[in-house]
Design a protein around this motif. Structure first.
Motif, PDB file in Angstrom:
ATOM      1  N   ASP A  49       0.940  -1.209  -0.160  1.00 56.59           N
ATOM      2  CA  ASP A  49       0.059   0.060   0.125  1.00 56.59           C
ATOM      3  C   ASP A  49       0.636   1.243  -0.122  1.00 56.59           C
ATOM      4  N   ALA A  50       2.088   1.060  -0.262  1.00 57.61           N
ATOM      5  CA  ALA A  50       2.965   2.331  -0.363  1.00 57.61           C
ATOM      6  C   ALA A  50       2.752   3.214  -1.671  1.00 57.61           C
ATOM      7  N   LYS A  51       3.059   4.386  -1.580  1.00 58.95           N
ATOM      8  CA  LYS A  51       2.887   5.050  -2.465  1.00 58.95           C
ATOM      9  C   LYS A  51       3.944   5.084  -3.675  1.00 58.95           C
ATOM     10  N   LYS A  52       5.179   4.655  -3.541  1.00 57.60           N
ATOM     11  CA  LYS A  52       6.216   4.070  -4.306  1.00 57.60           C
ATOM     12  C   LYS A  52       6.707   2.932  -4.075  1.00 57.60           C
ATOM     13  N   THR A  53       7.363   2.196  -5.019  1.00 57.02           N
ATOM     14  CA  THR A  53       7.731   1.036  -4.804  1.00 57.02           C
ATOM     15  C   THR A  53       9.301   0.843  -4.670  1.00 57.02           C
ATOM     16  N   ARG A  54      10.099   1.756  -4.884  1.00 57.87           N
ATOM     17  CA  ARG A  54      11.603   1.751  -4.909  1.00 57.87           C
ATOM     18  C   ARG A  54      11.760   3.209  -3.822  1.00 57.87           C
ATOM     19  N   PHE A  55      12.801   2.766  -2.887  1.00 58.53           N
ATOM     20  CA  PHE A  55      13.254   3.682  -1.994  1.00 58.53           C
ATOM     21  C   PHE A  55      14.531   4.308  -1.992  1.00 58.53           C
ATOM     22  N   ARG A  56      14.954   5.072  -1.513  1.00 56.32           N
ATOM     23  CA  ARG A  56      16.210   5.659  -1.641  1.00 56.32           C
ATOM     24  C   ARG A  56      17.233   4.973  -0.645  1.00 56.32           C
ATOM     25  N   SER A  57      16.536   4.602   0.608  1.00 59.91           N
ATOM     26  CA  SER A  57      17.209   4.140   1.620  1.00 59.91           C
ATOM     27  C   SER A  57      16.288   3.550   2.492  1.00 59.91           C
ATOM     28  N   MET A  58      16.886   2.738   3.666  1.00 57.61           N
ATOM     29  CA  MET A  58      15.908   2.181   4.762  1.00 57.61           C
ATOM     30  C   MET A  58      14.936   3.106   5.330  1.00 57.61           C
ATOM     31  N   HIS A  59      15.680   4.561   5.561  1.00 58.54           N
ATOM     32  CA  HIS A  59      14.881   5.271   6.249  1.00 58.54           C
ATOM     33  C   HIS A  59      13.762   5.785   5.169  1.00 58.54           C
ATOM     34  N   ASP A  60      14.032   6.192   4.123  1.00 58.13           N
ATOM     35  CA  ASP A  60      12.935   6.332   3.284  1.00 58.13           C
ATOM     36  C   ASP A  60      11.671   5.389   2.976  1.00 58.13           C
TER      37      ASP A  60
END
Length: 297
Positions: free
Chosen positions: A55-66
């Protein structure tokens, strides 16, 4: 039993190390944007938890914090439209709930604490005499942003520095007045249409421990409580802020509110679902505040 053992191990590991140092390290490490570190960290996190990113807005993240502080896709959390209902501000497991009695509430059965200590202000605590409270615990894998439970105006925020004890059930059963020891932000609001006061106390915990607000910069590093006057108007369900790791929100409402049906210790609730009801605003009343019952393991 497996969950209980995991929580006991979690308590032993996180509270036998320098908590502030560990939190600063994880805060730094989680923001590394190197792809191998990012992907490995998120992979390990998913392996040891029930992390669901569907349910996340995006599927790729810059970092674990992101990934920790991710936003949701539009429509992922329907907002209860009933104007008499105060919604859950976050995804959470419900902890202690019930009436405020003689200025005290519970972190778990047998472990009371005073609202004056939690809020850092005895007069603020008196606002909720004969009122209700609900404790909402965010686990590490949950959505970490929190939202306005009602159309409201934020009147003030009191930021109280403190420790970063783990806030899982094992810690709550072992450390008295734990919520009054940890860093926290008491967000004082007034409902836009009735003026009823409702306060959300965002409580930080070990690992990162940051509390961030959309409408106010809570600069970390100060060692004295500070109260900030605010005049931020928020619509029901509008984002208020986020945690940079799992933690807890205590919702305080005055006399006149009742718990919504199904809000009881151990149940899981999502942002936007009914939490409390302002009695008398409609014919479908909630459940009268009741004494704390023990959460199931």
């Amino acid at each position: 039993m497996k969950i209980v053992l995991q929580e006991d191990l979690n308590f032993l590991l996180t509270n036998r190390i320098p908590r502030r140092l560990a939190s600063r390290f994880i805060g730094w490490f989680s923001k590394i944007e190197q792809p191998l570190i990012r992907d490995t960290s998120i992979g390990v996190w998913r392996f040891f938890s029930d992390l669901d990113l569907s349910d996340a807005k995006k599927t790729r993240f810059r970092s674990m914090h992101d990934c920790f502080t991710r936003q949701l896709r539009d429509g992922a959390r329907p907002i209860e439209a009933d104007g008499s209902v105060l919604i859950s501000p976050c995804d959470a497991i419900v902890g202690a709930v019930g009436p405020v009695v003689d200025g005290e509430v519970f972190q778990v059965k047998g472990f009371p604490y005073a609202l004056a200590d939690l809020l850092g202000d005895a007069e603020h605590g008196k606002t909720f005499r004969d009122g209700c409270y609900v404790t909402l615990r965010l686990t590490s894998s949950m959505y970490h942003r929190f939202h306005a439970p009602y159309a409201c105006r934020v009147r003030s925020v009191t930021h109280i520095p403190g420790d970063v004890w783990n806030v899982n059930p094992t810690a709550l059963r072992r450390i008295e007045r734990l919520f009054c020891k940890n860093e926290r932000a008491a967000i004082s609001t007034a409902l836009s249409d009735t003026g009823h006061p409702v306060t959300l106390v965002a409580i930080a915990a070990i690992l990162v421990s940051g509390i961030r607000l959309r409408f106010l910069d809570l600069t970390p590093g100060r060692d004295q409580p500070r109260t900030f006057a605010c005049n931020a108007s928020l619509q029901k369900g509008e984002e208020m802020g986020w945690f940079e790791h799992g933690s807890t929100i205590v919702v305080l409402a005055p006399e006149g509110f009742s718990l919504s049906a199904g809000v009881q210790p151990g149940t899981t609730i999502r942002m936007g679902q009914p939490l409390m009801k302002l009695v008398g605003r409609s014919s479908a009343h909630g459940v009268a505040c009741r004494p704390l019952t023990e959460p199931s393991a």
